[in-house]
Scaffold this motif. Structure first.
Motif, PDB file in Angstrom:
ATOM      1  N   MET A  80       0.860  -1.192   0.000  1.00 24.27           N
ATOM      2  CA  MET A  80       0.000   0.000   0.000  1.00 24.27           C
ATOM      3  C   MET A  80       0.893   1.237   0.000  1.00 24.27           C
ATOM      4  O   MET A  80       1.825   1.337   0.809  1.00 24.27           O
ATOM      5  N   VAL A  84       2.301   6.723  -6.965  1.00 27.49           N
ATOM      6  CA  VAL A  84       1.449   6.228  -8.058  1.00 27.49           C
ATOM      7  C   VAL A  84       2.211   6.056  -9.369  1.00 27.49           C
ATOM      8  O   VAL A  84       1.639   5.620 -10.361  1.00 27.49           O
ATOM      9  N   ARG A  89       5.331   1.172  -8.741  1.00 22.84           N
ATOM     10  CA  ARG A  89       4.499  -0.036  -8.709  1.00 22.84           C
ATOM     11  C   ARG A  89       5.305  -1.250  -9.161  1.00 22.84           C
ATOM     12  O   ARG A  89       5.228  -2.328  -8.554  1.00 22.84           O
ATOM     13  N   VAL A 101      -1.597  -1.469  -4.144  1.00 22.87           N
ATOM     14  CA  VAL A 101      -2.761  -0.593  -4.034  1.00 22.87           C
ATOM     15  C   VAL A 101      -2.284   0.829  -3.767  1.00 22.87           C
ATOM     16  O   VAL A 101      -1.473   1.068  -2.865  1.00 22.87           O
ATOM     17  N   CYS A 102      -2.784   1.769  -4.563  1.00 20.77           N
ATOM     18  CA  CYS A 102      -2.390   3.174  -4.401  1.00 20.77           C
ATOM     19  C   CYS A 102      -3.380   3.914  -3.513  1.00 20.77           C
ATOM     20  O   CYS A 102      -4.594   3.733  -3.621  1.00 20.77           O
ATOM     21  N   LYS A 103      -2.854   4.752  -2.632  1.00 22.13           N
ATOM     22  CA  LYS A 103      -3.677   5.598  -1.779  1.00 22.13           C
ATOM     23  C   LYS A 103      -4.101   6.838  -2.558  1.00 22.13           C
ATOM     24  O   LYS A 103      -3.327   7.339  -3.385  1.00 22.13           O
ATOM     25  N   PRO A 104      -5.280   7.384  -2.276  1.00 18.85           N
ATOM     26  CA  PRO A 104      -6.288   6.848  -1.351  1.00 18.85           C
ATOM     27  C   PRO A 104      -7.045   5.689  -1.997  1.00 18.85           C
ATOM     28  O   PRO A 104      -7.215   5.652  -3.216  1.00 18.85           O
ATOM     29  N   TYR A 105      -7.478   4.742  -1.192  1.00 23.77           N
ATOM     30  CA  TYR A 105      -8.203   3.596  -1.696  1.00 23.77           C
ATOM     31  C   TYR A 105      -9.430   3.355  -0.830  1.00 23.77           C
ATOM     32  O   TYR A 105      -9.534   3.839   0.293  1.00 23.77           O
ATOM     33  N   SER A 106     -10.359   2.597  -1.354  1.00 23.94           N
ATOM     34  CA  SER A 106     -11.550   2.225  -0.606  1.00 23.94           C
ATOM     35  C   SER A 106     -11.228   1.015   0.275  1.00 23.94           C
ATOM     36  O   SER A 106     -10.706   0.016  -0.227  1.00 23.94           O
ATOM     37  N   GLU A 109     -12.659  -2.049  -1.180  1.00 24.64           N
ATOM     38  CA  GLU A 109     -11.893  -2.596  -2.302  1.00 24.64           C
ATOM     39  C   GLU A 109     -10.686  -3.372  -1.797  1.00 24.64           C
ATOM     40  O   GLU A 109     -10.356  -4.450  -2.318  1.00 24.64           O
ATOM     41  N   LEU A 110     -10.027  -2.848  -0.769  1.00 22.03           N
ATOM     42  CA  LEU A 110      -8.852  -3.533  -0.237  1.00 22.03           C
ATOM     43  C   LEU A 110      -9.230  -4.891   0.355  1.00 22.03           C
ATOM     44  O   LEU A 110      -8.527  -5.885   0.159  1.00 22.03           O
ATOM     45  N   ARG A 113      -9.649  -7.235  -2.386  1.00 22.20           N
ATOM     46  CA  ARG A 113      -8.352  -7.689  -2.899  1.00 22.20           C
ATOM     47  C   ARG A 113      -7.745  -8.743  -1.980  1.00 22.20           C
ATOM     48  O   ARG A 113      -7.119  -9.701  -2.450  1.00 22.20           O
TER      49      ARG A 113
END
Length: 224
Positions: A80, A84, A89, A101-106, A109-110, A113
């Motif tokens: 995390m 970006v 990555r 996973v890039c911030k900000p994220y839900s 969603e995490l 994953r």
């Protein structure tokens, strides 16, 4: 499933938000915030998946991920980060991460994953020399080769206690772990579930008490 998730995140509010979402999804989860603590913690609790922040005090996530893989540990890692750029990555994935996973994220969603990564990983049965066998793929508890016929909720309850022998779980902690919809239930409901699990275990293994009551505290799993 009661898989153990290690959250490595130094943003306190975000870490506890993830903790809440993961526990609501019936995962066990712990938080550490210092990169120096990661390897010793992994060696102690043996998590099923790691959520690893890239920028941490002490050590960065890339170094940690590389060391985990050099030690031959193939535990799934989701990295995390707020970075970006494609190069960042790629570096994360090349270091051994399973997802990025890039911030900000839900948080939802995490969690999705997490479920996806764990689904892709063959899940071994848990067995011990007491004749207890847990199949987390099918939700079955077998004792001496015989199915205890637990309901899904009863299986989650037993798995929770079994995964940490000797640890006392309060009724409130059990409620938080096995109910994902935040329904309002009473202590008596947990006691009722415990009673049913004990009855099914006793029918197959009458010589052993596996779930023990601790007066004023809760319940624990222990072989005696």
């Amino acid at each position: 499933m009661s898989a153990k998730i290690l959250i490595v995140e130094d943003e306190t509010e975000l870490a506890h938000l993830l903790l809440d979402y993961l526990r609501a999804a019936n995962y066990q989860a712990e938080i550490i915030s210092d990169g120096i603590q990661v390897i010793p913690t992994i060696d102690t609790i043996h998590p099923d998946l790691i959520l690893l922040d890239l920028m941490l005090p002490g050590r960065n996530g890339i170094e940690i991920c590389e060391e985990i893989r050099l030690k031959g540990n193939d535990v799934p890692i989701i990295m995390m980060t707020a970075r970006v750029e494609e190069s960042d990555r790629l570096r994360g994935l090349e270091s051994g991460a399973d997802d990025y996973v890039c911030k900000p994220y839900s948080p939802r969603e995490l969690v999705a994953r997490v479920k996806a990564v764990l689904r892709r990983r063959p899940q071994k049965d848990s067995t011990d020399n007491s004749g207890i066998e847990l199949d987390r793929n099918t939700g079955q508890l077998r004792l001496e080769g015989k199915d205890a016929n637990l309901t899904a909720l009863e299986f989650h309850l037993f798995d929770l206690l079994y995964s940490e022998p000797g640890r006392i779980f309060s009724r409130e902690q059990i409620m938080d772990r096995i109910y994902s919809d935040y329904r309002v239930i009473s202590d008596r409901t947990i006691d009722s579930h415990i009673k049913k699990v004990r009855k099914k275990i006793t029918a197959l293994k009458p010589d052993k008490e596996l779930i023990h009551s601790v007066y004023g505290a809760g319940y624990k799993f222990e072989l005696q």
